[in-house]
Design a protein around this motif. Structure first.
Motif, mmCIF file in Angstrom:
data_model
loop_
_atom_site.group_PDB
_atom_site.id
_atom_site.type_symbol
_atom_site.label_atom_id
_atom_site.label_comp_id
_atom_site.label_asym_id
_atom_site.label_seq_id
_atom_site.Cartn_x
_atom_site.Cartn_y
_atom_site.Cartn_z
ATOM 1 N N THR A 170 59.067 -91.635 94.003
ATOM 2 C CA THR A 170 58.515 -91.688 95.353
ATOM 3 C C THR A 170 59.097 -90.570 96.197
ATOM 4 N N ASP A 171 58.486 -90.314 97.332
ATOM 5 C CA ASP A 171 59.007 -89.406 98.355
ATOM 6 C C ASP A 171 59.433 -88.061 97.770
ATOM 7 N N ILE A 172 58.462 -87.335 97.244
ATOM 8 C CA ILE A 172 58.722 -85.994 96.712
ATOM 9 C C ILE A 172 59.082 -85.029 97.836
ATOM 10 N N HIS A 173 58.350 -85.067 98.938
ATOM 11 C CA HIS A 173 58.617 -84.199 100.096
ATOM 12 C C HIS A 173 58.738 -82.725 99.674
ATOM 13 N N LEU A 199 54.288 -94.194 88.119
ATOM 14 C CA LEU A 199 53.738 -94.622 89.400
ATOM 15 C C LEU A 199 54.480 -93.912 90.529
ATOM 16 N N PHE A 200 53.705 -93.316 91.440
ATOM 17 C CA PHE A 200 54.265 -92.568 92.573
ATOM 18 C C PHE A 200 53.843 -93.248 93.865
ATOM 19 N N THR A 201 54.819 -93.534 94.748
ATOM 20 C CA THR A 201 54.516 -94.338 95.934
ATOM 21 C C THR A 201 54.593 -93.572 97.252
ATOM 22 N N GLY A 202 54.086 -92.336 97.274
ATOM 23 C CA GLY A 202 53.794 -91.681 98.534
ATOM 24 C C GLY A 202 54.786 -90.678 99.068
ATOM 25 N N ASN A 333 49.960 -113.928 95.272
ATOM 26 C CA ASN A 333 51.018 -113.719 94.292
ATOM 27 C C ASN A 333 51.034 -112.313 93.701
ATOM 28 N N TYR A 334 51.651 -111.393 94.434
ATOM 29 C CA TYR A 334 51.863 -110.033 93.935
ATOM 30 C C TYR A 334 53.237 -110.015 93.258
ATOM 31 N N GLN A 335 53.225 -110.068 91.934
ATOM 32 C CA GLN A 335 54.469 -110.279 91.190
ATOM 33 C C GLN A 335 55.478 -109.146 91.367
ATOM 34 N N LEU A 336 54.999 -107.919 91.407
ATOM 35 C CA LEU A 336 55.902 -106.758 91.498
ATOM 36 C C LEU A 336 55.339 -105.751 92.482
ATOM 37 N N THR A 337 56.152 -105.359 93.452
ATOM 38 C CA THR A 337 55.772 -104.325 94.425
ATOM 39 C C THR A 337 56.722 -103.148 94.289
ATOM 40 N N LEU A 338 56.166 -101.953 94.352
ATOM 41 C CA LEU A 338 56.961 -100.733 94.289
ATOM 42 C C LEU A 338 56.817 -99.978 95.600
ATOM 43 N N SER A 339 57.959 -99.590 96.199
ATOM 44 C CA SER A 339 57.964 -98.926 97.501
ATOM 45 C C SER A 339 58.974 -97.787 97.509
ATOM 46 N N GLY A 340 59.035 -97.094 98.638
ATOM 47 C CA GLY A 340 59.982 -96.001 98.835
ATOM 48 C C GLY A 340 60.310 -95.893 100.311
ATOM 49 N N HIS A 341 60.039 -94.734 100.888
ATOM 50 C CA HIS A 341 60.052 -94.493 102.331
ATOM 51 C C HIS A 341 61.429 -94.366 102.961
ATOM 52 N N ASN A 381 62.663 -97.553 95.840
ATOM 53 C CA ASN A 381 63.217 -96.338 95.248
ATOM 54 C C ASN A 381 63.828 -95.467 96.344
ATOM 55 N N ARG A 382 64.976 -94.846 96.061
ATOM 56 C CA ARG A 382 65.685 -94.044 97.059
ATOM 57 C C ARG A 382 65.055 -92.675 97.274
ATOM 58 N N GLY A 383 64.045 -92.316 96.497
ATOM 59 C CA GLY A 383 63.318 -91.073 96.714
ATOM 60 C C GLY A 383 63.737 -89.960 95.777
ATOM 61 N N PHE A 384 62.781 -89.121 95.433
ATOM 62 C CA PHE A 384 63.024 -87.977 94.558
ATOM 63 C C PHE A 384 63.500 -86.767 95.357
ATOM 64 N N GLY A 385 62.915 -86.576 96.539
ATOM 65 C CA GLY A 385 63.238 -85.413 97.367
ATOM 66 C C GLY A 385 64.119 -85.777 98.545
ATOM 67 N N TYR A 386 63.993 -85.008 99.607
ATOM 68 C CA TYR A 386 64.818 -85.210 100.806
ATOM 69 C C TYR A 386 64.045 -84.686 102.002
ATOM 70 N N HIS A 387 64.458 -85.121 103.181
ATOM 71 C CA HIS A 387 63.725 -84.768 104.390
ATOM 72 C C HIS A 387 64.666 -84.783 105.578
#
Length: 407
Positions: A170-173, A199-202, A333-341, A381-387
């Motif tokens: 997530t969070d390529i930035h 899976l990539f979350t934005g 019932n959403y069993q698994l959610t993937l986030s970042g941000h 996820n703690r993110g792939f990139g930085y901002h």
């Protein structure tokens, strides 16, 4: 210049003056190298001047450029250690003032010889810790990729998916990137996991579609035999820039959406798809950004239309506040959610089994790692990139690998 900006500059200016005064006095007291205090002051003034010049001359239409990020980074490197010195020595000044006030009535004056020198040396020693940490963060830490693995068990997981692995990024930035060799290392590390699905979350960019132009060939190298899927994050809408016309913003938004197929990802915009294996399937649901208090473009009901309640579901939602306020208690019932941000604010302390802290915890209940409530999971996820700050201190860039298991 807006009044709010003037007030902000004034507050920062006062903070700079006070912190510089205490640091100057600490260096004067603690060291015999007379020129050192003047060298430190001169370097600090150069950094402050560069920051204020960058901010005052930048065009908001350009968004948050690499130049601004480095100016802000050097400001923190120069300022944070001095704030530590200021707080310690100011505290000692308060104690001294209280003692003088009591001595006025008691006629007793306690000697202070040597205490100021000791505290100055102590303050400078403690300040060296954030100084070294920030320097490491901007030159090494932001590329200190970590692979974090989880094995999650579900009773309702189709048997065909027992053992299927997911790489969550997530969070390529990409607008912040400044080192192709290091980014290539991160991309190669994702491929080394040999996951079935990616899976990539934005947040693929900071603000502009062109920020990804130089990185498309590199991220096109990502491989997953069962598919690569993605969603948008808050930065992908172009909301953090002034646009000449609404048409320009719309064209940029379309350009950002077009990036995803160019790197081989299927972009889910409030929609879903099914991943099939050996005659069985799981639902992959992707919503647009939904954040508490801003940009609530995500429509969970629309994205889930046509999905059955008994289906095993993986939800992609950029902002973890969506899970907290809308998803985790949903009867569907959403069993698994993937986030970042959150990025974990790119600053904190994590020692597995001992401590996990970041200022992000005061903003987001789920801010980094895996959380479970009501038998449902969210991975932040703690993110792939930085901002904003061009570095990471204690909160390292992350590649999550999740293995699905039949309970």
């Amino acid at each position: 210049m807006p009044r709010r900006v003037i007030i902000t500059f004034a507050v920062i200016g006062v903070l700079l003056i006070i912190s510089e005064y205490y640091t100057f006095q600490a260096l004067k007291t603690a060291t015999k190298i007379k020129a050192l205090k003047w060298v430190v002051l001169f370097i600090s003034l150069l950094i402050y001047g560069h920051f204020f010049y960058t901010v005052s001359s930048m065009n908001r239409g350009d968004g948050q450029t690499v130049t601004f990020q480095w100016a802000f980074g050097w400001l923190l490197i120069a300022l944070v250690p001095k704030i530590v010195v200021m707080l310690l020595l100011f505290g000692e000044d308060v104690v001294r003032w209280v003692q003088r006030w009591f001595s006025f009535f008691t006629s007793e004056v306690k000697p202070l010889t040597g205490r100021r020198k000791f505290l100055s040396q102590l303050a400078l020693g403690i300040a060296a810790i954030p100084l070294a940490s920030l320097l490491y963060g901007v030159f090494k830490g932001k590329f200190n990729y970590k692979v974090i693995k989880y094995q999650l068990k579900f009773k309702d997981l189709p048997e065909a998916f027992d053992g299927v692995t997911i790489s969550h990024i997530t969070d390529i930035h990409s607008g912040s990137f400044d080192n192709k060799e290091k980014i290539q290392y991160g991309v190669d590390l994702i491929n080394e996991q040999q996951s079935d699905i990616i899976l990539f979350t934005g947040d693929i960019v900071n603000n502009f579609a062109y920020e990804m132009d130089d990185w498309i060939p590199m991220f096109s190298e990502l491989k997953a035999p069962m598919g690569k899927y993605s969603i948008l994050g808050n930065h992908d809408y172009g909301d953090y820039s002034d646009w000449k016309t609404p048409e320009d913003k719309k064209a940029n938004f379309q350009g950002i959406k077009d990036i995803h197929p160019k790197i081989g990802f299927e972009l889910l915009l409030n929609e879903h798809t099914y991943i099939e294996k050996d005659g069985q399937k799981i639902a992959l649901i992707g919503v647009e950004n939904w954040g508490k208090g801003f940009n609530q473009a995500g429509d969970l009901a629309l994205a889930s239309k046509g999905v059955q309640q008994e289906d095993f579901k993986i939800l992609l939602s950029h902002d973890p506040s969506h899970w907290e306020y809308k998803v985790k208690k949903d009867d569907f019932n959403y069993q698994l959610t993937l986030s970042g941000h959150t990025h974990g604010l790119q600053f904190g302390i994590e020692i597995p089994g001992w401590i996990k802290w970041s200022p992000a915890k005061y903003v987001y209940k789920q801010w980094a790692g895996l959380y479970e409530e009501f038998g449902r999971y969210v991975n932040v996820n703690r993110g792939f990139g930085y901002h904003a700050f061009p570095g990471r201190v204690g909160i390292w860039p992350e590649i999550t690998v999740i293995e699905l298991k039949k309970a």
